[in-house]
Design a protein around this motif. Structure first.
Motif, PDB file in Angstrom:
ATOM      1  N   GLY A  12      56.045  82.089  13.007  1.00 49.59           N
ATOM      2  CA  GLY A  12      55.346  82.875  13.482  1.00 49.59           C
ATOM      3  C   GLY A  12      54.332  81.870  15.390  1.00 49.59           C
ATOM      4  O   GLY A  12      54.332  83.127  16.480  1.00 49.59           O
ATOM      5  N   ASP A  13      55.465  80.918  14.975  1.00 50.10           N
ATOM      6  CA  ASP A  13      54.602  80.011  16.089  1.00 50.10           C
ATOM      7  C   ASP A  13      55.050  79.742  17.613  1.00 50.10           C
ATOM      8  O   ASP A  13      56.249  79.197  17.464  1.00 50.10           O
ATOM      9  CB  ASP A  13      54.643  78.684  15.449  1.00 50.10           C
ATOM     10  N   HIS A  14      54.303  80.740  18.799  1.00 50.16           N
ATOM     11  CA  HIS A  14      55.428  80.548  19.841  1.00 50.16           C
ATOM     12  C   HIS A  14      55.720  79.146  20.512  1.00 50.16           C
ATOM     13  O   HIS A  14      56.736  79.473  21.163  1.00 50.16           O
ATOM     14  CB  HIS A  14      54.222  82.230  21.253  1.00 50.16           C
ATOM     15  N   GLN A  15      55.193  78.404  20.650  1.00 52.07           N
ATOM     16  CA  GLN A  15      55.263  77.338  21.218  1.00 52.07           C
ATOM     17  C   GLN A  15      56.497  76.701  20.751  1.00 52.07           C
ATOM     18  O   GLN A  15      57.886  75.787  21.253  1.00 52.07           O
ATOM     19  CB  GLN A  15      54.467  76.308  21.114  1.00 52.07           C
ATOM     20  N   ALA A  16      56.621  76.663  18.700  1.00 53.68           N
ATOM     21  CA  ALA A  16      57.971  76.106  18.028  1.00 53.68           C
ATOM     22  C   ALA A  16      59.130  76.953  18.729  1.00 53.68           C
ATOM     23  O   ALA A  16      60.036  76.076  18.897  1.00 53.68           O
ATOM     24  CB  ALA A  16      57.660  76.131  16.655  1.00 53.68           C
ATOM     25  N   PHE A  17      59.200  78.594  18.750  1.00 53.52           N
ATOM     26  CA  PHE A  17      60.131  78.785  19.080  1.00 53.52           C
ATOM     27  C   PHE A  17      60.215  78.378  20.757  1.00 53.52           C
ATOM     28  O   PHE A  17      61.588  78.251  20.617  1.00 53.52           O
ATOM     29  CB  PHE A  17      59.581  80.075  19.798  1.00 53.52           C
ATOM     30  N   ALA A  18      59.391  78.515  21.870  1.00 43.44           N
ATOM     31  CA  ALA A  18      59.826  78.301  22.924  1.00 43.44           C
ATOM     32  C   ALA A  18      60.209  76.157  22.647  1.00 43.44           C
ATOM     33  O   ALA A  18      61.736  76.490  23.547  1.00 43.44           O
ATOM     34  CB  ALA A  18      59.205  77.100  24.060  1.00 43.44           C
ATOM     35  N   ALA A  19      60.530  75.837  22.025  1.00 43.60           N
ATOM     36  CA  ALA A  19      60.875  74.099  21.418  1.00 43.60           C
ATOM     37  C   ALA A  19      62.198  74.364  21.562  1.00 43.60           C
ATOM     38  O   ALA A  19      62.705  74.351  22.034  1.00 43.60           O
ATOM     39  CB  ALA A  19      59.816  73.016  21.275  1.00 43.60           C
ATOM     40  N   LEU A  20      62.070  75.993  20.624  1.00 45.41           N
ATOM     41  CA  LEU A  20      64.026  76.002  20.345  1.00 45.41           C
ATOM     42  C   LEU A  20      64.470  76.193  21.143  1.00 45.41           C
ATOM     43  O   LEU A  20      66.082  75.666  21.373  1.00 45.41           O
ATOM     44  CB  LEU A  20      64.364  76.514  19.255  1.00 45.41           C
ATOM     45  N   THR A  21      64.380  77.095  22.053  1.00 44.20           N
ATOM     46  CA  THR A  21      65.060  77.817  23.019  1.00 44.20           C
ATOM     47  C   THR A  21      65.570  78.016  24.263  1.00 44.20           C
ATOM     48  O   THR A  21      65.772  77.831  24.841  1.00 44.20           O
ATOM     49  CB  THR A  21      64.318  79.351  22.787  1.00 44.20           C
ATOM     50  N   ASP A  22      63.771  76.871  24.885  1.00 44.82           N
ATOM     51  CA  ASP A  22      64.038  76.462  26.532  1.00 44.82           C
ATOM     52  C   ASP A  22      65.091  75.619  26.484  1.00 44.82           C
ATOM     53  O   ASP A  22      65.585  75.761  28.316  1.00 44.82           O
ATOM     54  CB  ASP A  22      63.279  75.382  26.505  1.00 44.82           C
ATOM     55  N   PRO A  23      65.657  74.403  26.051  1.00 44.70           N
ATOM     56  CA  PRO A  23      67.145  74.215  26.793  1.00 44.70           C
ATOM     57  C   PRO A  23      68.326  74.930  26.735  1.00 44.70           C
ATOM     58  O   PRO A  23      69.209  74.294  27.797  1.00 44.70           O
ATOM     59  CB  PRO A  23      66.936  72.586  25.033  1.00 44.70           C
ATOM     60  N   TYR A  24      68.286  75.784  26.122  1.00 47.85           N
ATOM     61  CA  TYR A  24      69.083  76.771  26.351  1.00 47.85           C
ATOM     62  C   TYR A  24      69.055  77.614  27.382  1.00 47.85           C
ATOM     63  O   TYR A  24      69.601  78.346  27.985  1.00 47.85           O
ATOM     64  CB  TYR A  24      70.127  77.153  25.439  1.00 47.85           C
ATOM     65  N   ARG A  25      67.912  77.659  27.837  1.00 49.81           N
ATOM     66  CA  ARG A  25      67.479  78.961  28.923  1.00 49.81           C
ATOM     67  C   ARG A  25      68.752  78.915  30.327  1.00 49.81           C
ATOM     68  O   ARG A  25      68.692  79.573  30.930  1.00 49.81           O
ATOM     69  CB  ARG A  25      65.616  78.650  29.205  1.00 49.81           C
ATOM     70  N   ARG A  26      68.678  77.700  30.681  1.00 48.27           N
ATOM     71  CA  ARG A  26      69.415  77.836  32.354  1.00 48.27           C
ATOM     72  C   ARG A  26      70.579  77.698  31.949  1.00 48.27           C
ATOM     73  O   ARG A  26      71.187  78.677  32.688  1.00 48.27           O
ATOM     74  CB  ARG A  26      68.906  76.165  32.610  1.00 48.27           C
ATOM     75  N   GLU A  27      71.730  76.979  31.032  1.00 47.59           N
ATOM     76  CA  GLU A  27      72.762  77.755  30.852  1.00 47.59           C
ATOM     77  C   GLU A  27      72.881  79.277  30.560  1.00 47.59           C
ATOM     78  O   GLU A  27      73.276  79.903  30.876  1.00 47.59           O
ATOM     79  CB  GLU A  27      73.117  77.300  30.340  1.00 47.59           C
ATOM     80  N   LEU A  28      71.720  79.871  30.287  1.00 49.35           N
ATOM     81  CA  LEU A  28      72.108  81.065  29.092  1.00 49.35           C
ATOM     82  C   LEU A  28      71.891  81.691  30.668  1.00 49.35           C
ATOM     83  O   LEU A  28      72.636  83.179  30.832  1.00 49.35           O
ATOM     84  CB  LEU A  28      70.599  82.270  28.329  1.00 49.35           C
ATOM     85  N   GLN A  29      71.016  81.847  31.500  1.00 49.85           N
ATOM     86  CA  GLN A  29      70.522  82.825  32.917  1.00 49.85           C
ATOM     87  C   GLN A  29      72.534  82.438  33.688  1.00 49.85           C
ATOM     88  O   GLN A  29      72.480  83.618  34.202  1.00 49.85           O
ATOM     89  CB  GLN A  29      69.477  82.260  33.409  1.00 49.85           C
ATOM     90  N   LEU A  30      72.549  81.479  33.844  1.00 51.04           N
ATOM     91  CA  LEU A  30      74.294  81.117  34.229  1.00 51.04           C
ATOM     92  C   LEU A  30      75.091  82.071  34.018  1.00 51.04           C
ATOM     93  O   LEU A  30      75.627  82.848  34.531  1.00 51.04           O
ATOM     94  CB  LEU A  30      74.515  80.128  34.129  1.00 51.04           C
ATOM     95  N   HIS A  31      75.021  82.327  32.441  1.00 54.09           N
ATOM     96  CA  HIS A  31      75.687  82.984  31.217  1.00 54.09           C
ATOM     97  C   HIS A  31      75.320  84.262  32.217  1.00 54.09           C
ATOM     98  O   HIS A  31      76.788  85.143  32.246  1.00 54.09           O
ATOM     99  CB  HIS A  31      75.378  82.306  29.941  1.00 54.09           C
ATOM    100  N   CYS A  32      74.481  84.722  32.069  1.00 50.72           N
ATOM    101  CA  CYS A  32      74.399  85.972  32.215  1.00 50.72           C
ATOM    102  C   CYS A  32      74.283  86.462  33.971  1.00 50.72           C
ATOM    103  O   CYS A  32      75.095  87.350  33.952  1.00 50.72           O
ATOM    104  CB  CYS A  32      72.718  86.693  31.681  1.00 50.72           C
ATOM    105  N   TYR A  33      74.095  85.510  34.557  1.00 49.59           N
ATOM    106  CA  TYR A  33      74.800  86.196  36.144  1.00 49.59           C
ATOM    107  C   TYR A  33      76.259  85.891  36.257  1.00 49.59           C
ATOM    108  O   TYR A  33      76.735  86.774  36.691  1.00 49.59           O
ATOM    109  CB  TYR A  33      74.040  84.801  36.905  1.00 49.59           C
ATOM    110  N   ARG A  34      77.113  84.529  35.200  1.00 51.52           N
ATOM    111  CA  ARG A  34      78.961  85.128  35.905  1.00 51.52           C
ATOM    112  C   ARG A  34      79.156  86.466  35.327  1.00 51.52           C
ATOM    113  O   ARG A  34      80.575  87.555  36.250  1.00 51.52           O
ATOM    114  CB  ARG A  34      79.471  84.063  34.685  1.00 51.52           C
TER     115      ARG A  34
END
Length: 334
Positions: A12-34
């Motif tokens: 339940g550590d939000h900061q740890a979750f962000a550390a896991l997922t933030d590296p993928y955020r930009r590429e996920l946004q581009l994927h969703c845009y496509r």
């Protein structure tokens, strides 16, 4: 996911979750845009993807990588959004009320431009070995226009396989189907994409090169002066001018010349362009002077597709709401 960060995230550590997922955020946004074609829709899809991932993190069994799991969630979210969106409301492109007759009426595509600033940090190396397109080629308007002629699931399959390089087995798991179905959809999708003809991306000048800067500057100078002939002289013989989501399409020197002559006919509403970049291509925020005040009001965004030392396509987006994603204002002092 055996180190302390995933363990803390599952606890339940939000900061740890962000550390896991933030590296993928930009590429996920581009994927969703496509898949979705709109920047804000893509951002909404990423937000919902991360919320879903947060809620389901305890059930993630590590049968795939975290990245593949996030892409699975994001792809399903995009497909659901497309299914639920229905028909988008009609809009007006701001084209003169009685423009010249177009060369043809094309398919209505609900597509918005994508700011190049959002491509920063997304490397071509992130794609798998089976990818057929470079990251930046797969965000050009020519590619996206062809992509958005596909049904949503074919669109998703082609992006996951040919842009991101996931295997047929991985994509089948993401879409809850079989590798055979994935390969069948991919064959149909590739046939549609290839109908768009030769890939002009390789013939465009390098971004920021002297050749690109000179060509773009000459276009901007002529446009702001309302001088049609120099604009036409910069075009390839078979150049297109399109205005999504409007269906009017103009091809060739004479058709585009007539349209711009009509648009520039009023000398009391001069235009001004502010340089930016969209979809790996040079672009401009387009403004017209308010006849009653010393203010320029946004008309939309122009994106140029370059082919060698000429312009092969001018795409005019009238949705001024997209300008905010480029850091461009709705009004400018004149």
């Amino acid at each position: 996911m055996n180190d302390s960060v995933p363990i803390r995230a599952r606890a339940g550590d939000h900061q740890a979750f962000a550390a896991l997922t933030d590296p993928y955020r930009r590429e996920l946004q581009l994927h969703c845009y496509r898949i979705l074609g709109h920047v804000q829709d893509a951002e909404d899809a990423v937000q919902e993807t991360l919320l879903s991932a947060w809620s389901a993190l305890e059930s993630f069994e590590e049968r795939s990588t975290l990245r593949s799991w996030l892409y699975r969630i994001a792809t399903h979210r995009c497909l659901n959004m497309l299914r639920d969106s229905g028909r988008r409301p009609a809009t007006t492109s701001g084209v003169p009320s009685t423009p010249p007759e177009p060369t043809r009426y094309g398919e209505v595509l609900w597509l918005e431009p994508y700011p190049d600033v959002l491509l920063e940090g997304i490397a071509d190396g992130a794609a798998g070995p089976e990818a057929r397109y470079e990251t930046h080629e797969a965000v050009t308007l020519a590619f996206l226009t062809a992509l958005h002629r596909l049904p949503p699931r074919q669109r998703a399959v082609l992006v996951l396989r040919d842009v991101l390089g996931f295997s047929a087995t991985d994509v089948a798991a993401m879409l809850d189907t079989s590798p055979t179905s994935v390969n069948s959809a991919l064959i149909r999708a590739r046939a549609t994409i290839e109908e768009r003809g030769p890939r002009a991306y390789d013939r465009a000048p390098l971004p920021g090169s002297a050749q690109e800067r000179e060509l773009v500057a000459r276009f901007a100078d002529a446009f702001e002066r309302g001088d049609v002939e120099p604009i036409v002289a910069l075009l390839t013989e078979d150049a297109w001018l399109t205005m999504p989501p409007e269906p009017q399409e103009y091809q060739g020197h004479e058709a585009i010349k007539q349209l711009y002559a009509h648009a520039f006919a009023r000398r009391d509403n001069p235009h001004r362009l502010i340089s930016t970049r969209a979809n790996s291509q040079p672009a401009f925020g387009q403004y017209v002077k308010d006849p009653h005040t010393e203010v320029g009001r946004a008309l939309g965004l122009l994106v140029l597709t370059l082919d060698g030392d000429r312009i092969s396509h001018i795409t005019r987006f009238a949705a001024t709401s997209a300008l905010t994603h480029f850091g461009l204002p709705r009004t400018i002092p004149w």
